[in-house]
Write an enzyme that holds these catalytic residues in place. Structure first.
Site, PDB file in Angstrom:
ATOM      1  N   SER A  64       0.909  -1.253  -0.016  1.00  0.00           N
ATOM      2  CA  SER A  64       0.168   0.117  -0.059  1.00  0.00           C
ATOM      3  C   SER A  64       1.000   1.233   0.021  1.00  0.00           C
ATOM      4  O   SER A  64       1.729   1.490  -0.871  1.00  0.00           O
ATOM      5  CB  SER A  64      -0.847  -0.158   1.169  1.00  0.00           C
ATOM      6  N   ASP A  77      -5.759  -3.696  -2.404  1.00  0.00           N
ATOM      7  CA  ASP A  77      -4.614  -3.419  -1.520  1.00  0.00           C
ATOM      8  C   ASP A  77      -4.129  -4.513  -0.764  1.00  0.00           C
ATOM      9  O   ASP A  77      -5.014  -5.162  -0.082  1.00  0.00           O
ATOM     10  CB  ASP A  77      -5.215  -2.359  -0.467  1.00  0.00           C
TER      11      ASP A  77
END
Length: 628
Positions: A371, A489
């Site tokens: 991320s 993510d």
């Protein structure tokens, strides 16, 4: 010479001249050429071997079918006694990595020596004990090359050997550079190295024999020997000399790619066994990105290296120092990895951590990111300066006038970046179509595939695509559909991806957690806020808080692979506050500075283990007679 080697070995340590001679008489001296297999897995184990010249490596087959390195054996070391004593079959394979001579001791001869040579059995048991302790403590041996061939494509890179030698010597190594021309030697005691010149009047085959003799005669005195080969040499001469080198560094600049590829192809036709020893070394100036490694290099040893050399070497730049630091650790057989965790805007604190560590001269060989960690890792691995990265993120992620006048405008601005696909043009503007294998430092990113329910690791392919997959927040953005996968993510599985670095060969792993401390409030409410006074949070605010809590808990569960965790307190910052990049970086810098003493201790222990491993063939006991 044989008696001296045996009396300083682990097996015959402490034996007097008479008993050492008995061992020699019971053995058979066998010569092997570089690349020869001494024995293979499942061969009958009816003898053991003692190295008296050269070097061998021990390997075993991995579940994937490739060879897994176990250990190197240097002069005086022995192997094969377990299968010999048990009468079983070999569990590993032994291969000569240069021309070598071994003493072979058969099973029946060993049993007779046990009765007539006091101390021999005790020494053999002591060596087995050392190996058992190492296995019990999970101490993994790394391949540390002692002889490295540097193949230059043109005269402009001949100086590179001196740079590497000086860097190794500064770490305390005894280094020699063998070259066809004089190599300038540093005058400083802390960074001096030896230089030896190959006689100019020798033919190609004579040069090969000269290098072979020098390497075998000096291997016990030098930690590293660099054989610096001129581009004027023929491929036939390369093919004769390079088998004596445990590693071959194929020095390439983007300008001579075609010539370098052709010469490599020709060499591998003559000596295909060299493919696993050759490292493709990109030499660039001022951190420029090289092209991808050509197909001809695909069977070579991995990873390839990007070496950034200064156009003005009088003042070494960050990229120059970073490159040499990575090469020194590579020669020492160690790798340091950095895992950067997710946390939205709070991930900008990673930049302060990197700034503090670089100030201490600490650089990394591998990086992984999830991320926001992947977002920050890309410019760092690409070669950007820290201050440039902080400035760019602040400029690119400052909301426009409209969002600045909205309640919680920062949050809506970030959400809009996902809804409109605004992250991709921002990243493409800076990084274009750069591939992960073109980055200065190897980078791995993590995403999650909702189709298979598994994490997806990217270390090849388009770098921007890899980051976009890793930062793609679920519930806010739609999954990225690619190759039968629906990607979101990676933080929902692996927020600080340290395990990736272990899989890629890291010996020491540093993790950075920017979600280590949760803010004790949400939507303006704290545990002491009366119910009637609590503000109802918006959907976006709730989703980001869920991600924040999830990241915190997942990180706490997956830290076993981390040797040192740097926990940054970013609880005072909003998840969407990218405009406060300098302040976030400052928090990361403060956290890193607190753990620096601990980090220095870990690095010192790592260096000490390298040094012990490099010198372990020497006798651990004082030489004495055990007769009577």
């Amino acid at each position: 010479m044989l008696k001296e080697i045996l009396q300083s070995s682990q097996l015959c340590c402490g034996l007097n001249d008479v008993h050492a001679q008995q061992v020699i008489d019971a053995c058979q001296l066998i010569a092997f050429r570089s690349g020869d297999v001494v024995f293979s897995e499942d061969d009958p184990g009816d003898s053991m071997f003692i190295v008296v010249k050269g070097r061998v490596k021990i390997e075993t087959a991995s579940p994937a079918g490739t060879a897994r390195f176990i250990d190197h054996l240097d002069v005086g070391e022995h192997f094969g006694e377990i299968s010999m004593l048990t009468g079983g079959r070999r569990a590993v394979m032994m291969t000569a990595v240069m021309d070598c001579e071994l003493l072979e001791l058969k099973q029946d001869a060993f049993q007779k020596l046990i009765l007539s040579v006091p101390g021999l059995a005790a020494n053999a048991c002591r060596t087995l004990g050392f190996r058992l302790r190492r296995e019990t403590h999970g101490q993994q041996r790394r391949s540390r090359p002692r002889v490295i061939g540097l193949v230059n494509q043109h005269s402009g890179t001949m100086f590179f050997a001196a740079l590497v030698a000086r860097a190794l010597a500064a770490e305390g190594d005894q280094v020699c550079v063998i070259s066809e021309e004089a190599t300038r030697v540093a005058t400083s005691d802390s960074s001096s190295f030896q230089s030896c010149r190959i006689p100019a009047d020798l033919s190609g085959s004579e040069k090969s024999e000269w290098v072979r003799k020098y390497v075998l005669d000096h291997q016990r005195r030098e930690d590293a020997t660099l054989v610096n080969l001129s581009p004027a040499l023929s491929v036939e001469t390369f093919a004769a000399i390079l088998p004596q080198c445990e590693q071959v560094w194929w020095l390439v600049t983007p300008d001579d790619l075609g010539q370098a590829t052709y010469r490599l192809h020709t060499l591998l036709q003559a000596q295909p066994v060299l493919a696993s020893r050759i490292y493709w070394m990109w030499l660039t100036q001022d951190a420029k990105q090289p092209p991808s490694v050509p197909e001809i290099a695909s069977p070579l040893a991995q990873p390839d290296f990007k070496i950034s050399l200064d156009s003005k070497p009088q003042v070494a730049s960050r990229h120059h120092r970073q490159s040499l630091s990575r090469l020194v650790r590579h020669v020492h057989g160690t790798r340091i990895g950095l895992a950067l965790g997710g946390g939205a805007a709070r991930g900008l604190a990673h930049l302060g951590v990197l700034r503090a560590l670089e100030r201490e001269g600490i650089y990394f060989d591998l990086i992984s990111g999830t991320s926001a960690g992947a977002l920050v890792a890309l410019p760092y691995a690409f070669g950007w300066e820290i201050e440039r990265t902080i400035r760019t993120f602040k400029e690119d992620l400052t909301p426009g006038w409209f969002f600045r006048h909205l309640p919680r405008g920062n949050q809506w601005f970030m959400a809009t970046k996902f809804w409109t696909g605004g992250w991709e043009p921002m990243l493409r503007n800076h990084f274009g179509e750069v591939q992960l294998d073109q980055l200065q430092i190897p980078l791995s990113t993590v995403a999650v595939d909702l189709v298979s329910g598994r994490q997806v690791i990217r270390d090849r392919g388009d770098a921007v695509d890899a980051v976009l997959e890793s930062i793609n927040l679920p519930k806010i953005a739609r999954p990225i559909l690619r190759d039968g996968m629906a990607l979101v993510d990676g933080g929902i599985f692996n927020n600080v991806p340290a395990d990736l670095l272990l899989d890629r060969g890291a010996d020491l792993v540093v993790g950075v957690d920017v979600a280590a401390k949760l803010s004790p409030q949400f939507a303006g409410s704290t545990p002491s806020t009366p119910t009637e006074e609590m503000r109802r949070p918006g959907r976006l605010e709730t989703l980001m808080r869920v991600n924040e809590v999830q990241d915190h808990e997942i990180t706490a569960l997956r830290t076993k692979a981390v040797d040192l965790m740097i926990a940054v307190d970013t609880s005072a910052f909003d998840f969407a506050d990218f405009t406060r990049a300098p302040q976030l970086a400052e928090m990361g810098e403060i956290a890193a500075e607190k753990i620096l003493p601990q980090f220095r201790q870990l690095l010192a222990e790592q260096k000490e283990s390298e040094s012990v491993g490099a010198s372990r063939f020497t006798c651990a006991l004082p030489r004495r007679s055990v007769a009577g």
